[in-house]
Design a protein around this motif. Structure first.
Motif, PDB file in Angstrom:
ATOM      1  N   LEU A  24     -11.449 -53.453  -5.631  1.00 40.23           N
ATOM      2  CA  LEU A  24     -10.333 -52.508  -5.659  1.00 40.23           C
ATOM      3  C   LEU A  24      -8.995 -53.233  -5.560  1.00 40.23           C
ATOM      4  O   LEU A  24      -8.044 -52.905  -6.297  1.00 40.23           O
ATOM      5  N   TRP A  44     -13.798 -45.516  -4.479  1.00 42.93           N
ATOM      6  CA  TRP A  44     -13.906 -46.445  -3.357  1.00 42.93           C
ATOM      7  C   TRP A  44     -13.957 -45.699  -2.033  1.00 42.93           C
ATOM      8  O   TRP A  44     -14.647 -46.117  -1.095  1.00 42.93           O
ATOM      9  N   PRO A  55     -15.316 -48.906  -7.668  1.00 44.88           N
ATOM     10  CA  PRO A  55     -13.907 -48.852  -8.073  1.00 44.88           C
ATOM     11  C   PRO A  55     -13.695 -49.202  -9.547  1.00 44.88           C
ATOM     12  O   PRO A  55     -12.838 -48.601 -10.218  1.00 44.88           O
ATOM     13  N   THR A  99     -14.092 -53.316  -1.717  1.00 38.01           N
ATOM     14  CA  THR A  99     -12.663 -53.351  -1.391  1.00 38.01           C
ATOM     15  C   THR A  99     -11.978 -54.507  -2.115  1.00 38.01           C
ATOM     16  O   THR A  99     -10.845 -54.381  -2.585  1.00 38.01           O
TER      17      THR A  99
END
Length: 265
Positions: free
Chosen positions: A193, A156, A41, A190
């Motif tokens: 992100l 992502w 990301p 994650t």
């Protein structure tokens, strides 16, 4: 592992992520793609910042359409058309009779009609949406942040498909990532992100946070659909399909964000 060793490993992961996702000569490799995945990301956001910056600066002396075309050209040069190649091969592979035939078509470097159409439509849509961001009069910082978020989401999104599916060939592009990615690394990506999206939301304000939330939902939806298609039609996930996932996610997120922008700003 010591703290210094951990920092060195993660910095190496950032470098490897840049090597895997771009053509920027940073001296990295692909030895630990599962570590690099954490930083996908971040690298995606960096690519988006470059693209959006070119768009904004070029639009001061060129038309919105010309500036958008130039921005996309810069992106293609920056990434080496890596994901576009995956989109083209995946589109061509849809014509196969069975999983083995589809995988064989996707290995062929020649681009067929389906692949050419997929790439052409993808690029045309991206140019149109980027030009629209200029025409709508969105402030330059907001344009940069929104585009960066879209590119971060697109890099992502491939991780879900890579995590839940196996690799259907004995060897090939993307095998190291598909077989080495762990749930922990996917969660870490994650987390990266989320930090990026929260930073973007701080710039865009409450309407921007709503757009980013919808963008997250759409990115995950595309990833789930791509994974379902790959499981059904190929029996697993390949590097080409991961590239297609990036392109499809980027297209969907940009279109959704552009549509929501017209009522938010």
């Amino acid at each position: 592992m010591s703290a210094a060793g951990l920092v060195r490993r993660e910095l190496g992961g950032v470098r490897d992520a840049a090597t895997l996702l771009t053509r920027v000569p940073v001296g990295g490799g692909a030895g630990r793609p599962e570590v690099a995945a954490t930083w996908f990301p971040l690298v995606g956001a960096a690519v988006g910042i470059v693209v959006a910056s070119v768009l904004v600066l070029a639009s001061t002396v060129l038309s919105a359409f010309e500036a958008a075309v130039l921005a996309v050209v810069v992106e293609v040069l920056l990434t080496g058309a890596l994901h576009l190649d995956g989109l083209a091969d995946t589109a061509d592979g849809t014509a196969g009779r069975d999983p083995e035939h589809r995988l064989r078509i996707m290995r062929d470097h020649a681009i067929g009609v389906y692949g050419a159409l997929a790439v052409g439509l993808d690029l045309a849509l991206r140019v149109a949406v980027l030009a629209g961001l200029v025409v709508v009069g969105l402030p330059a910082p907001s344009v940069v942040v929104l585009v960066a978020a879209a590119y971060a989401l697109s890099r992502w999104s491939l991780l879900h498909a890579a995590l839940v599916l196996g690799y259907p060939r004995e060897a090939g592009t993307g095998q190291g990532l598909v077989e080495g990615l762990t749930a922990g690394r996917s969660r870490a990506a994650t987390g990266v992100l989320l930090v990026l999206l929260l930073a973007a939301g701080a710039v865009l304000g409450l309407p921007g946070l709503v757009i980013l939330a919808w963008s997250w939902v759409m990115a995950r939806a595309v990833s789930v659909l791509v994974a379902a298609w790959a499981r059904l039609r190929l029996g697993g996930i390949t590097g080409d399909v991961l590239g297609a996932c990036v392109e499809l996610t980027l297209a969907v997120v940009l279109v959704v964000a552009a549509a929501l922008l017209r009522g938010a700003f």
